[in-house]
Design a protein around this motif. Structure first.
Motif, PDB file in Angstrom:
ATOM      1  N   ALA A  11       0.830  -1.199   0.000  1.00 39.93           N
ATOM      2  CA  ALA A  11       0.000   0.000   0.000  1.00 39.93           C
ATOM      3  C   ALA A  11       0.865   1.250   0.000  1.00 39.93           C
ATOM      4  N   ASP A  12       1.916   1.240   0.829  1.00 41.85           N
ATOM      5  CA  ASP A  12       2.823   2.391   0.879  1.00 41.85           C
ATOM      6  C   ASP A  12       3.489   2.615  -0.473  1.00 41.85           C
ATOM      7  N   LEU A  13       3.857   1.519  -1.124  1.00 45.26           N
ATOM      8  CA  LEU A  13       4.497   1.620  -2.434  1.00 45.26           C
ATOM      9  C   LEU A  13       3.549   2.238  -3.459  1.00 45.26           C
ATOM     10  N   LEU A  14       2.317   1.759  -3.490  1.00 47.39           N
ATOM     11  CA  LEU A  14       1.341   2.262  -4.451  1.00 47.39           C
ATOM     12  C   LEU A  14       0.926   3.699  -4.137  1.00 47.39           C
ATOM     13  N   ASN A  15       0.919   4.039  -2.849  1.00 46.94           N
ATOM     14  CA  ASN A  15       0.580   5.407  -2.474  1.00 46.94           C
ATOM     15  C   ASN A  15       1.684   6.395  -2.836  1.00 46.94           C
ATOM     16  N   SER A  16       2.904   5.903  -2.957  1.00 50.07           N
ATOM     17  CA  SER A  16       4.022   6.790  -3.280  1.00 50.07           C
ATOM     18  C   SER A  16       4.083   7.139  -4.763  1.00 50.07           C
ATOM     19  N   ILE A  17       3.337   6.389  -5.589  1.00 54.31           N
ATOM     20  CA  ILE A  17       3.316   6.647  -7.027  1.00 54.31           C
ATOM     21  C   ILE A  17       2.363   7.805  -7.311  1.00 54.31           C
ATOM     22  N   GLY A  18       2.834   8.763  -8.064  1.00 54.17           N
ATOM     23  CA  GLY A  18       2.036   9.964  -8.309  1.00 54.17           C
ATOM     24  C   GLY A  18       0.996   9.820  -9.394  1.00 54.17           C
ATOM     25  N   GLU A  19       0.417   8.648  -9.543  1.00 53.10           N
ATOM     26  CA  GLU A  19      -0.651   8.414 -10.520  1.00 53.10           C
ATOM     27  C   GLU A  19      -1.850   7.785  -9.812  1.00 53.10           C
ATOM     28  N   VAL A  20      -3.000   7.905 -10.462  1.00 52.56           N
ATOM     29  CA  VAL A  20      -4.220   7.302  -9.924  1.00 52.56           C
ATOM     30  C   VAL A  20      -4.151   5.790 -10.116  1.00 52.56           C
ATOM     31  N   ILE A  21      -4.207   5.037  -9.009  1.00 55.63           N
ATOM     32  CA  ILE A  21      -4.149   3.578  -9.086  1.00 55.63           C
ATOM     33  C   ILE A  21      -5.359   2.986  -8.364  1.00 55.63           C
ATOM     34  N   ILE A  22      -6.092   2.162  -9.086  1.00 53.08           N
ATOM     35  CA  ILE A  22      -7.279   1.491  -8.559  1.00 53.08           C
ATOM     36  C   ILE A  22      -7.087  -0.008  -8.746  1.00 53.08           C
ATOM     37  N   ILE A  23      -7.465  -0.796  -7.751  1.00 52.00           N
ATOM     38  CA  ILE A  23      -7.343  -2.250  -7.860  1.00 52.00           C
ATOM     39  C   ILE A  23      -8.727  -2.876  -7.802  1.00 52.00           C
ATOM     40  N   SER A  24      -8.949  -3.804  -8.731  1.00 50.56           N
ATOM     41  CA  SER A  24     -10.235  -4.507  -8.755  1.00 50.56           C
ATOM     42  C   SER A  24      -9.998  -6.003  -8.604  1.00 50.56           C
ATOM     43  N   ASP A  25     -11.076  -6.731  -8.296  1.00 53.04           N
ATOM     44  CA  ASP A  25     -10.965  -8.185  -8.248  1.00 53.04           C
ATOM     45  C   ASP A  25     -11.173  -8.749  -9.659  1.00 53.04           C
ATOM     46  N   THR A  26     -11.270 -10.048  -9.786  1.00 56.72           N
ATOM     47  CA  THR A  26     -11.378 -10.667 -11.101  1.00 56.72           C
ATOM     48  C   THR A  26     -12.720 -10.393 -11.775  1.00 56.72           C
ATOM     49  N   GLU A  27     -13.688  -9.916 -11.000  1.00 52.71           N
ATOM     50  CA  GLU A  27     -14.995  -9.571 -11.564  1.00 52.71           C
ATOM     51  C   GLU A  27     -15.111  -8.068 -11.826  1.00 52.71           C
ATOM     52  N   TYR A  28     -13.974  -7.386 -11.786  1.00 53.39           N
ATOM     53  CA  TYR A  28     -13.896  -5.945 -12.067  1.00 53.39           C
ATOM     54  C   TYR A  28     -14.570  -5.095 -11.003  1.00 53.39           C
ATOM     55  N   ARG A  29     -14.682  -5.638  -9.779  1.00 51.17           N
ATOM     56  CA  ARG A  29     -15.216  -4.849  -8.676  1.00 51.17           C
ATOM     57  C   ARG A  29     -14.061  -4.149  -7.962  1.00 51.17           C
ATOM     58  N   ILE A  30     -14.231  -2.870  -7.695  1.00 48.66           N
ATOM     59  CA  ILE A  30     -13.169  -2.069  -7.084  1.00 48.66           C
ATOM     60  C   ILE A  30     -12.993  -2.469  -5.623  1.00 48.66           C
ATOM     61  N   VAL A  31     -11.743  -2.773  -5.237  1.00 47.26           N
ATOM     62  CA  VAL A  31     -11.480  -3.188  -3.859  1.00 47.26           C
ATOM     63  C   VAL A  31     -10.513  -2.244  -3.128  1.00 47.26           C
ATOM     64  N   TRP A  32      -9.811  -1.389  -3.899  1.00 47.04           N
ATOM     65  CA  TRP A  32      -8.833  -0.518  -3.225  1.00 47.04           C
ATOM     66  C   TRP A  32      -8.442   0.628  -4.140  1.00 47.04           C
ATOM     67  N   LEU A  33      -8.166   1.790  -3.541  1.00 52.07           N
ATOM     68  CA  LEU A  33      -7.668   2.965  -4.259  1.00 52.07           C
ATOM     69  C   LEU A  33      -6.458   3.515  -3.515  1.00 52.07           C
ATOM     70  N   ASN A  34      -5.464   3.977  -4.235  1.00 50.54           N
ATOM     71  CA  ASN A  34      -4.357   4.632  -3.543  1.00 50.54           C
ATOM     72  C   ASN A  34      -4.745   6.069  -3.199  1.00 50.54           C
ATOM     73  N   LYS A  35      -3.890   6.755  -2.443  1.00 50.21           N
ATOM     74  CA  LYS A  35      -4.214   8.094  -1.958  1.00 50.21           C
ATOM     75  C   LYS A  35      -4.462   9.065  -3.109  1.00 50.21           C
ATOM     76  N   LYS A  36      -3.649   8.934  -4.173  1.00 49.23           N
ATOM     77  CA  LYS A  36      -3.823   9.812  -5.324  1.00 49.23           C
ATOM     78  C   LYS A  36      -5.195   9.591  -5.950  1.00 49.23           C
ATOM     79  N   ALA A  37      -5.623   8.340  -6.036  1.00 49.77           N
ATOM     80  CA  ALA A  37      -6.937   8.029  -6.611  1.00 49.77           C
ATOM     81  C   ALA A  37      -8.052   8.619  -5.759  1.00 49.77           C
ATOM     82  N   GLU A  38      -7.920   8.479  -4.442  1.00 46.47           N
ATOM     83  CA  GLU A  38      -8.941   9.024  -3.545  1.00 46.47           C
ATOM     84  C   GLU A  38      -9.072  10.537  -3.728  1.00 46.47           C
ATOM     85  N   GLU A  39      -7.922  11.189  -3.899  1.00 42.40           N
ATOM     86  CA  GLU A  39      -7.914  12.651  -4.060  1.00 42.40           C
ATOM     87  C   GLU A  39      -8.554  13.066  -5.388  1.00 42.40           C
TER      88      GLU A  39
END
Length: 253
Positions: A11-39
């Motif tokens: 999570a810390d690694l993905l939050n340090s990236i200055g791009e919007v990052i969203i993670i979904s499960d295999t059914e394309y349901r969103i399960v997590w967003l990094n800080k940049k994505a939330e913003e």
């Protein structure tokens, strides 16, 4: 529902990236967003009737697509190796999207969705207009057999090639003998600018066209480390006077 474990280090690694990052499960349901994505996602909540990040978690990617069935066909077909596209969010925001499969021991466990270069539709249109303007070649016919070429904007290699091709064609079609290159709009003189100008003047010389450079201000003169093989003048008036005198000499010889 498949879940993807996100530990603190990941999570810390993905939050340090200055791009919007969203993670979904295999059914394309969103399960997590990094800080940049939330913003960034806050700016589009109202477009989809959402109130907060909590409203996004668990939602299917289909929710954000105008034509979910068509998008599913594309995603199911291409996502084994990843998928890249430019998306239009409700006609308001333009973004480049990269979707990459996440595998654990060769087993698909979800997808990483990265949104890059997000901008408003108006900003995107202005960017296109600037690019068209920079790629355009404003050729001015200022005297008999003489054209002027005001140079400005980003003088990259691509634009240099476009300018050379356009000016050469104009010279051949109109039997031009002199090309006045105005550098008044060039704010910096680096190796790329030098390379483009040298190629242009040398190529024109091959077809019998004389290049003259004008609009050299003191700062630009200091920035020019290597001389370009063409007459250089402070302003267009001096450059045109030089051309007229050349023509007179040719008539008298």
């Amino acid at each position: 529902m498949d879940q993807i474990g996100i530990n603190i280090s990941n999570a810390d690694l993905l939050n340090s990236i200055g791009e919007v990052i969203i993670i979904s499960d295999t059914e394309y349901r969103i399960v997590w967003l990094n800080k940049k994505a939330e913003e960034v996602m806050k700016s589009i909540y109202s477009l989809y009737g959402l109130n907060s990040t909590d409203d996004i978690i668990g939602k299917s990617m289909d929710f954000f697509h105008k034509n979910p069935k068509y998008q599913r066909l594309i995603m199911d077909k291409d996502l084994n190796d990843g998928h890249k596209a430019r998306i239009n969010i409700k006609g308001k925001i333009i973004a480049d999207i990269i979707i990459t499969p996440i595998q654990n021991n060769k087993e698909l466990v979800g997808y990483t969705v990265m949104l890059m270069d997000m901008t408003t539709k108006d900003e995107e249109e202005r960017r296109k207009d600037r690019l068209i303007q920079e790629l355009s070649v404003p050729i001015l016919h200022i005297w008999d057999k003489t054209i002027a070429l005001p140079l400005y904007g980003d003088m990259n290699v691509l634009r240099g090639e476009h300018i050379i091709t356009t000016v050469l064609q104009e010279c051949v079609d109109k039997r031009i003998r002199y090309v006045m290159l105005s550098l008044a709009g060039v704010t910096s003189f680096d190796e790329t600018v030098h390379y483009n100008l040298n190629r242009l003047t040398e190529t024109l010389r091959l077809i019998g066209v004389q290049s003259i450079m004008v609009g050299i201000n003191p700062d630009l003169a200091l920035a020019i480390q290597e001389r370009i093989d063409a007459p250089i003048f402070k302003d267009a008036h001096s450059g045109l006077k030089y051309i007229i005198n050349l023509e007179k000499d040719n008539e008298n010889s």
